[in-house]
Design a protein around this motif. Sequence first.
Motif, PDB file in Angstrom:
ATOM      1  N   ASN A 198     -91.340  88.608  94.244  1.00  0.00           N
ATOM      2  CA  ASN A 198     -90.034  88.763  94.892  1.00  0.00           C
ATOM      3  C   ASN A 198     -89.419  87.419  95.237  1.00  0.00           C
ATOM      4  OD1 ASN A 198     -89.913  91.538  94.769  1.00  0.00           O
ATOM      5  ND2 ASN A 198     -90.946  91.830  96.717  1.00  0.00           N
ATOM      6  N   LEU A 199     -90.240  86.475  95.663  1.00  0.00           N
ATOM      7  CA  LEU A 199     -89.706  85.150  95.982  1.00  0.00           C
ATOM      8  C   LEU A 199     -89.184  84.463  94.732  1.00  0.00           C
ATOM      9  CD1 LEU A 199     -92.294  83.826  98.620  1.00  0.00           C
ATOM     10  CD2 LEU A 199     -89.961  84.618  99.010  1.00  0.00           C
ATOM     11  N   MET A 200     -89.877  84.625  93.604  1.00  0.00           N
ATOM     12  CA  MET A 200     -89.396  84.043  92.357  1.00  0.00           C
ATOM     13  C   MET A 200     -88.091  84.706  91.925  1.00  0.00           C
ATOM     14  SD  MET A 200     -93.010  83.667  90.297  1.00  0.00           S
ATOM     15  CE  MET A 200     -92.236  83.054  88.813  1.00  0.00           C
ATOM     16  N   THR A 246     -83.122  84.929  82.747  1.00  0.00           N
ATOM     17  CA  THR A 246     -83.435  84.147  81.550  1.00  0.00           C
ATOM     18  C   THR A 246     -82.622  82.858  81.517  1.00  0.00           C
ATOM     19  OG1 THR A 246     -83.954  86.160  80.310  1.00  0.00           O
ATOM     20  CG2 THR A 246     -83.445  84.190  79.041  1.00  0.00           C
ATOM     21  N   LEU A 247     -81.329  82.981  81.779  1.00  0.00           N
ATOM     22  CA  LEU A 247     -80.468  81.801  81.760  1.00  0.00           C
ATOM     23  C   LEU A 247     -80.780  80.876  82.932  1.00  0.00           C
ATOM     24  CD1 LEU A 247     -78.289  80.559  80.067  1.00  0.00           C
ATOM     25  CD2 LEU A 247     -76.577  81.835  81.339  1.00  0.00           C
ATOM     26  N   ALA A 248     -81.111  81.455  84.083  1.00  0.00           N
ATOM     27  CA  ALA A 248     -81.480  80.631  85.236  1.00  0.00           C
ATOM     28  C   ALA A 248     -82.762  79.859  84.965  1.00  0.00           C
ATOM     29  CB  ALA A 248     -81.640  81.511  86.478  1.00  0.00           C
ATOM     30  N   TYR A 255     -89.203  76.806  86.079  1.00  0.00           N
ATOM     31  CA  TYR A 255     -89.406  78.100  85.425  1.00  0.00           C
ATOM     32  C   TYR A 255     -89.351  77.998  83.906  1.00  0.00           C
ATOM     33  CZ  TYR A 255     -88.777  80.086  90.061  1.00  0.00           C
ATOM     34  OH  TYR A 255     -88.916  80.392  91.393  1.00  0.00           O
ATOM     35  N   GLN A 256     -89.545  76.807  83.351  1.00  0.00           N
ATOM     36  CA  GLN A 256     -89.538  76.672  81.904  1.00  0.00           C
ATOM     37  C   GLN A 256     -90.637  77.502  81.254  1.00  0.00           C
ATOM     38  OE1 GLN A 256     -87.408  74.912  79.796  1.00  0.00           O
ATOM     39  NE2 GLN A 256     -86.111  74.673  81.594  1.00  0.00           N
ATOM     40  N   ASN A 257     -91.761  77.661  81.954  1.00  0.00           N
ATOM     41  CA  ASN A 257     -92.889  78.385  81.358  1.00  0.00           C
ATOM     42  C   ASN A 257     -92.643  79.888  81.247  1.00  0.00           C
ATOM     43  OD1 ASN A 257     -92.911  78.549  84.171  1.00  0.00           O
ATOM     44  ND2 ASN A 257     -95.100  78.944  84.248  1.00  0.00           N
ATOM     45  N   VAL A 258     -91.700  80.435  81.991  1.00  0.00           N
ATOM     46  CA  VAL A 258     -91.417  81.873  81.919  1.00  0.00           C
ATOM     47  C   VAL A 258     -90.145  82.164  81.142  1.00  0.00           C
ATOM     48  CG1 VAL A 258     -92.567  82.239  84.120  1.00  0.00           C
ATOM     49  CG2 VAL A 258     -90.090  81.960  84.068  1.00  0.00           C
TER      50      VAL A 258
END
Length: 595
Positions: A198-200, A246-248, A255-258
């Motif tokens: 939720n925090l992410m 996705t764009l964020a 968050y490049q890894n996700v």
Amino acid sequence: MPQSVDLSVKSSTPPARQNPGAACEECRRRKVRCDRQQPSCGLCLSSGVPCQVTTPRPPRGPKRGYLKALQARIATLEGTLLQQQQQQQQNQNNNTNTITISPEDTTIDGITFTDHPPLTWDFPITTDDDTTLHDLCQGTAPGTASGGSSLDGGSVHASTSPIQGFETPSDGVGFSDVVLGRKMSELSEGLDGINISNLMQADLDQLYFDRVHSFSPVLHQRRYFTWARSMAKTEAQSCLRYAMWTLAASVSAHYQNVGDSLYRYTRRALENLESRCMGIAMTEMEQVQAWLLLAIHEFMCVDFSRGWVSAGRAFRLIQLNWLQYSDGTDVNLTQTDWVDAEQKRRTFWLAYCLDRFVSVRNNSPMTFSEQVMNTIRLPAPEIDFQNEQPTLTGFLSEAIAARDAIVTSTFTENIVVATVIGRALCHRQQSMVDNIYLNESRDFWDRHEWINAILIQRMEVFSLNYPTAVQEADPMVLFISMMWRTTVLYMYQLMKSVIHPTEEKRSILADYTRQSTIAAKEIVNLTNKLSQLNSFKVHPLTPIPLSLCADFFVSYHELGDTYTKQLQEITEAMHGLMSFSNLSNVGPGLGAYSR
């Protein structure tokens, strides 16, 4: 003689403030001092009530560790009940091919979606991962409202997050679901894969509105958070939410890894939604918005061709539902209707700008014709939109024709520059048709002078509304400023391809050469300001004006060797943007620029 002792001297020890013993119940009730006389205190004696003293009194509060032990017993009982429910449900579905995804194994493309109760879909189980996920997106979880989405756990069961913008427990979600969901979320932190907690989710939402919304202002923030926390989200809304994340993620180092996993999940969900929406009379606005945001992400991080195809899907959906986006004759809109209409209006204009900017870079035909622009009003100022203040705006033709027009927002200015460079593209394509049929006439010069006059006028208005300091500090304004000067270069290249040095039009060519060289230098100066901005906030289409400027320097060497250094600066800026946008690779390769 013995001294006499004065027995009248009193002891220096002070008397006690009250008699020993406990106060009676009546004095405790009245909250007064009890004199503790026996068998009855003075208050009880004067009141005529029995004087009762309770001794000993029990200690206050529960014993140490009692609450923790009670909570542990409750959690154990809830876990046992949930296991029994799952076992009963499994027994009922023995004759059906089912798959149940629990909170601790909800992993898709390496992402573990946490804080959600078990989700169950009925569909044939296959060995192909892509087919399985595609079918999973088609299913509907138990308890989903009609039209609700199974793509987002929040549309099936409420989340346990108290953060604004996310689901909270409501009807149909018991205390056991909440507690167990939290415990499963804690357990999943130790599993392989990546957790979207939720925090992410809250952080990705904030990243979107901080870094993406400025160049794609199509969402009303309060409206978004309202339906985002609802359990009755449509599938289109869930797709939009994942497209936003996705764009964020693509504009965040954290968050490049996700990002790749979110992208694959979002694209499959949109394709699945599109396949099941065939034949439906009206497409939801959120589906169009999701395709536009996904296309921007693909332009930046995936591939130009795939981004152009995704953008084309959004364009066609708008054309199929054109009446949704065009403004009617009734301007007395209510507040709710106005916000909905404004979101649709902004969605169209974002697609309109994307269509023209990418078409110019690719020299491809445009999708939207300017002939229908008088059916859609320009977007309202951002502050009015977010504050839900109905504002009646004008049409595009009025904004371009007015000599002293004051642009109300950067979004409107972006639409204006997209229109002018779109006219230049149409002018080029029409001239090519005339050359094929050997039908070159005064129409070319009339169109050229008309577009150039509008270009010069609008550039002057832009400079008045946005001084140089503002252009260099705001990424959106910086991009618009580059696009104005890129239009000048585009008009010069078109003129150069038509006029021959021996013709009497050489004086006109010299004038355009002077304008283009000034514009190219100004683009180089603006390019140097990119290093002073946060790279993640740079407009994602910034490589388009840079690459067109590089084309200009490469194509016309006769302008002088002094532009070699400026070409190098443009090339270095494009190399720097390659890690943020694949649009730098469209057109001539960077190897051609460096030669």
